[in-house]
Scaffold this motif. Structure first.
Motif, PDB file in Angstrom:
ATOM      1  N   ILE A 185     -55.700 -26.728  44.791  1.00  0.00           N
ATOM      2  CA  ILE A 185     -56.110 -25.327  44.744  1.00  0.00           C
ATOM      3  C   ILE A 185     -57.183 -25.128  43.685  1.00  0.00           C
ATOM      4  N   ALA A 186     -57.034 -25.795  42.543  1.00  0.00           N
ATOM      5  CA  ALA A 186     -58.000 -25.652  41.455  1.00  0.00           C
ATOM      6  C   ALA A 186     -59.395 -26.111  41.873  1.00  0.00           C
ATOM      7  N   PHE A 187     -59.487 -27.243  42.534  1.00  0.00           N
ATOM      8  CA  PHE A 187     -60.794 -27.723  42.993  1.00  0.00           C
ATOM      9  C   PHE A 187     -61.418 -26.738  43.981  1.00  0.00           C
ATOM     10  N   HIS A 188     -60.608 -26.192  44.883  1.00  0.00           N
ATOM     11  CA  HIS A 188     -61.135 -25.232  45.840  1.00  0.00           C
ATOM     12  C   HIS A 188     -61.623 -23.969  45.157  1.00  0.00           C
ATOM     13  N   GLU A 189     -60.917 -23.528  44.130  1.00  0.00           N
ATOM     14  CA  GLU A 189     -61.336 -22.311  43.441  1.00  0.00           C
ATOM     15  C   GLU A 189     -62.684 -22.501  42.760  1.00  0.00           C
ATOM     16  N   VAL A 190     -62.935 -23.680  42.220  1.00  0.00           N
ATOM     17  CA  VAL A 190     -64.257 -23.964  41.656  1.00  0.00           C
ATOM     18  C   VAL A 190     -65.334 -23.780  42.721  1.00  0.00           C
ATOM     19  N   GLY A 191     -65.098 -24.322  43.906  1.00  0.00           N
ATOM     20  CA  GLY A 191     -66.063 -24.196  44.990  1.00  0.00           C
ATOM     21  C   GLY A 191     -66.267 -22.755  45.428  1.00  0.00           C
ATOM     22  N   ALA A 223     -68.566 -30.575  44.449  1.00  0.00           N
ATOM     23  CA  ALA A 223     -67.276 -30.659  43.762  1.00  0.00           C
ATOM     24  C   ALA A 223     -66.205 -31.226  44.687  1.00  0.00           C
ATOM     25  N   ALA A 224     -66.185 -30.756  45.936  1.00  0.00           N
ATOM     26  CA  ALA A 224     -65.181 -31.236  46.888  1.00  0.00           C
ATOM     27  C   ALA A 224     -65.401 -32.697  47.232  1.00  0.00           C
ATOM     28  N   HIS A 225     -66.674 -33.097  47.369  1.00  0.00           N
ATOM     29  CA  HIS A 225     -66.971 -34.459  47.801  1.00  0.00           C
ATOM     30  C   HIS A 225     -66.448 -35.489  46.803  1.00  0.00           C
ATOM     31  N   ILE A 226     -66.454 -35.139  45.537  1.00  0.00           N
ATOM     32  CA  ILE A 226     -65.922 -36.052  44.515  1.00  0.00           C
ATOM     33  C   ILE A 226     -64.461 -36.381  44.803  1.00  0.00           C
ATOM     34  N   THR A 227     -63.720 -35.392  45.304  1.00  0.00           N
ATOM     35  CA  THR A 227     -62.287 -35.610  45.558  1.00  0.00           C
ATOM     36  C   THR A 227     -62.046 -36.498  46.772  1.00  0.00           C
ATOM     37  N   ARG A 272     -75.463 -27.226  58.018  1.00  0.00           N
ATOM     38  CA  ARG A 272     -74.535 -27.191  59.154  1.00  0.00           C
ATOM     39  C   ARG A 272     -73.289 -26.351  58.919  1.00  0.00           C
ATOM     40  N   PHE A 273     -73.156 -25.733  57.748  1.00  0.00           N
ATOM     41  CA  PHE A 273     -71.914 -25.025  57.482  1.00  0.00           C
ATOM     42  C   PHE A 273     -72.189 -23.646  56.891  1.00  0.00           C
ATOM     43  N   ASP A 274     -71.266 -22.731  57.167  1.00  0.00           N
ATOM     44  CA  ASP A 274     -71.370 -21.347  56.710  1.00  0.00           C
ATOM     45  C   ASP A 274     -70.546 -21.140  55.439  1.00  0.00           C
ATOM     46  N   ALA A 275     -71.141 -20.486  54.461  1.00  0.00           N
ATOM     47  CA  ALA A 275     -70.470 -20.300  53.172  1.00  0.00           C
ATOM     48  C   ALA A 275     -69.191 -19.481  53.294  1.00  0.00           C
ATOM     49  N   ASN A 276     -69.229 -18.405  54.074  1.00  0.00           N
ATOM     50  CA  ASN A 276     -68.011 -17.607  54.238  1.00  0.00           C
ATOM     51  C   ASN A 276     -66.904 -18.415  54.905  1.00  0.00           C
ATOM     52  N   SER A 277     -67.263 -19.235  55.893  1.00  0.00           N
ATOM     53  CA  SER A 277     -66.254 -20.086  56.521  1.00  0.00           C
ATOM     54  C   SER A 277     -65.630 -21.025  55.499  1.00  0.00           C
ATOM     55  N   TYR A 278     -66.438 -21.518  54.579  1.00  0.00           N
ATOM     56  CA  TYR A 278     -65.899 -22.388  53.530  1.00  0.00           C
ATOM     57  C   TYR A 278     -64.851 -21.645  52.711  1.00  0.00           C
ATOM     58  N   LEU A 279     -65.110 -20.386  52.393  1.00  0.00           N
ATOM     59  CA  LEU A 279     -64.128 -19.589  51.649  1.00  0.00           C
ATOM     60  C   LEU A 279     -62.829 -19.460  52.446  1.00  0.00           C
ATOM     61  N   TYR A 280     -62.950 -19.126  53.718  1.00  0.00           N
ATOM     62  CA  TYR A 280     -61.764 -18.870  54.536  1.00  0.00           C
ATOM     63  C   TYR A 280     -60.936 -20.132  54.774  1.00  0.00           C
ATOM     64  N   ILE A 281     -61.607 -21.236  55.058  1.00  0.00           N
ATOM     65  CA  ILE A 281     -60.847 -22.445  55.376  1.00  0.00           C
ATOM     66  C   ILE A 281     -60.203 -23.032  54.129  1.00  0.00           C
ATOM     67  N   THR A 282     -60.893 -23.002  53.000  1.00  0.00           N
ATOM     68  CA  THR A 282     -60.249 -23.506  51.780  1.00  0.00           C
ATOM     69  C   THR A 282     -59.053 -22.639  51.405  1.00  0.00           C
ATOM     70  N   ALA A 284     -57.125 -21.109  53.564  1.00  0.00           N
ATOM     71  CA  ALA A 284     -56.063 -21.513  54.492  1.00  0.00           C
ATOM     72  C   ALA A 284     -55.376 -22.788  54.017  1.00  0.00           C
ATOM     73  N   LEU A 285     -56.156 -23.729  53.507  1.00  0.00           N
ATOM     74  CA  LEU A 285     -55.577 -24.958  52.956  1.00  0.00           C
ATOM     75  C   LEU A 285     -54.687 -24.646  51.757  1.00  0.00           C
ATOM     76  N   ASP A 286     -55.161 -23.790  50.877  1.00  0.00           N
ATOM     77  CA  ASP A 286     -54.392 -23.460  49.677  1.00  0.00           C
ATOM     78  C   ASP A 286     -53.065 -22.797  50.025  1.00  0.00           C
ATOM     79  N   TYR A 287     -53.054 -21.983  51.069  1.00  0.00           N
ATOM     80  CA  TYR A 287     -51.835 -21.290  51.470  1.00  0.00           C
ATOM     81  C   TYR A 287     -50.840 -22.220  52.165  1.00  0.00           C
ATOM     82  N   PHE A 288     -51.283 -23.403  52.557  1.00  0.00           N
ATOM     83  CA  PHE A 288     -50.410 -24.281  53.347  1.00  0.00           C
ATOM     84  C   PHE A 288     -49.262 -24.824  52.510  1.00  0.00           C
ATOM     85  N   ASP A 289     -48.057 -24.518  52.953  1.00  0.00           N
ATOM     86  CA  ASP A 289     -46.824 -25.019  52.337  1.00  0.00           C
ATOM     87  C   ASP A 289     -45.754 -24.972  53.424  1.00  0.00           C
TER      88      ASP A 289
END
Length: 374
Positions: A185-191, A223-227, A272-282, A284-289
């Motif tokens: 979640i922390a890495f995604h928040e940086v992005g 930042a994400a690519h490093i992970t 090839r990617f939309d910035a808002n989509s990046y916000l939404y999909i990350t 969704a990942l963070d909420y996954f439990d």
């Protein structure tokens, strides 16, 4: 069988819905962009759903229309490979919230005639799976031979088995997890903060301007690519080698090869990617439990399921380490679900599942063929 049927056919379908989202909203209609490979057999028993990762798309085994690069999983899918259009009807759908044709912030809100932007409802992994279920019903597939995915795709595979167990015979979960950790979640928040700090973001309302927040999105991707990589892999590929120079500049240009590599990865991603989509999909990942969705006990997600499971992890993956896969296996065992698991060696970190991994292919091929014999 025609070439387009066997090697890839791209479509977009608008389904009436409504799709009830975990956040409480009703989404209607639902646009889904997808590709199919192969032909559905007479009893509709040979369908395999392939689920993509965060920045992936439906072009799993065919040329990407923007980058012109081959599909992102051609090492696994194709003639003579574990997932073979000669044997399987392969479906890969662009996830809900993404930007390659499925409903998301960049698509048109029918109520306003304008792009949704940040008024698009926040989504979850389970919502993505719900949209895929609508698509498969539309295609005449009521039960999947298998659902296969790596990373976020693996989360979708798990969610499929937990949400629609009667529709999934087998699930292949690669380099994935049953919940996002605090570090993830922390890495995604940086992005996300990098995107939202870009003055061109304009609270997500940038489509009409023609000036998207490319600088912020590029930093998010860096930042994400490093992970996705391993320290050993980075050292072997780049070390401390300088980029096209004999000595340090004592400035802030890309002195090191690894800096130049990350900048290239970031900038090319914005094509090839939309910035808002990046916000939404990350998000969704963070909420996954998956445990949280089933009373706080992961095993509850799989109780009574007849689905067969195959889990694969990689020893240098620190984004979703082997311990996460083992936790899923323990939950499957507790639920009495049939499961096999292997940790493979690779120097490539999390990205190993997308690269040349012959051992992974052998594992998946054997698992799928065993299911076909039943």
């Amino acid at each position: 069988m025609s070439d387009d049927q066997r090697f890839g056919l791209s479509r977009t379908v608008t389904l009436p819905g409504p799709l009830r989202l975990d956040g409480g909203a009703l989404l209607s209609p639902v646009d889904i962009a997808y590709e199919t490979y192969g032909t559905l057999n007479a009893d509709a028993s040979n369908a395999i759903l392939v689920c993509h990762a965060l920045t992936g798309d439906q072009h799993v085994a065919s040329e990407h229309p923007v980058t012109k690069k081959p599909g992102w999983w051609t090492k696994l899918i194709g003639p003579g490979k574990p997932i073979d259009p000669a044997r399987h009807f392969v479906v890969c759908a662009n996830v809900l919230g993404s930007c390659m044709g499925s409903s998301g912030p960049a698509t048109i809100n029918p109520a306003t005639g304008q792009p949704w932007g940040m008024s698009f409802p926040v989504i979850t992994i389970r919502d993505m799976v719900g949209a895929q279920a609508l698509l498969l019903t539309h295609l005449g597939v009521e039960r999947l031979q298998a659902v296969v995915g790596g990373s976020m795709g693996g989360m979708q595979a798990l969610s499929w088995a937990a949400t629609f167990p009667e529709r999934v015979a087998s699930a292949v979960v690669i380099a994935s997890t049953a919940r996002h950790s605090a570090q993830n979640i922390a890495f995604h928040e940086v992005g996300r903060q990098a995107i939202m700090a870009d003055p061109n973001w304009r609270d997500g309302d940038y489509y009409a301007s023609g000036e998207p927040p490319t600088a912020g999105l590029a930093v998010a991707r860096m930042a994400a690519h490093i992970t996705y990589l391993s320290e050993a892999g980075l050292t072997a590929k780049f070390g401390r080698k300088l980029q096209a120079r004999e000595s340090k500049t004592f400035g802030f240009d890309a002195d090191f090869q690894v800096e130049s590599y990350l900048r290239h990865q970031g900038l090319s991603f914005t094509d090839r990617f939309d910035a808002n989509s990046y916000l939404y999909i990350t998000r969704a990942l963070d909420y996954f439990d998956l445990a949280e969705e089933h009373g706080g006990v992961l095993a509850n997600a799989f109780k009574g399921a007849a689905t067969r499971f195959c889990l694969v992890s990689f020893d240098t993956d620190w984004l979703y380490p082997t311990s996460e896969s083992r936790a899923i296996v323990h939950a499957l065992n507790a639920a009495g679900a049939p499961a096999s698991f292997v940790e493979l060696k690779s120097p490539f970190g999390h990205d190993a599942f997308l690269l040349d991994a012959p051992e992974m292919n052998r594992v998946i091929d054997g698992f799928l063929r065993a299911g076909e014999k039943k």
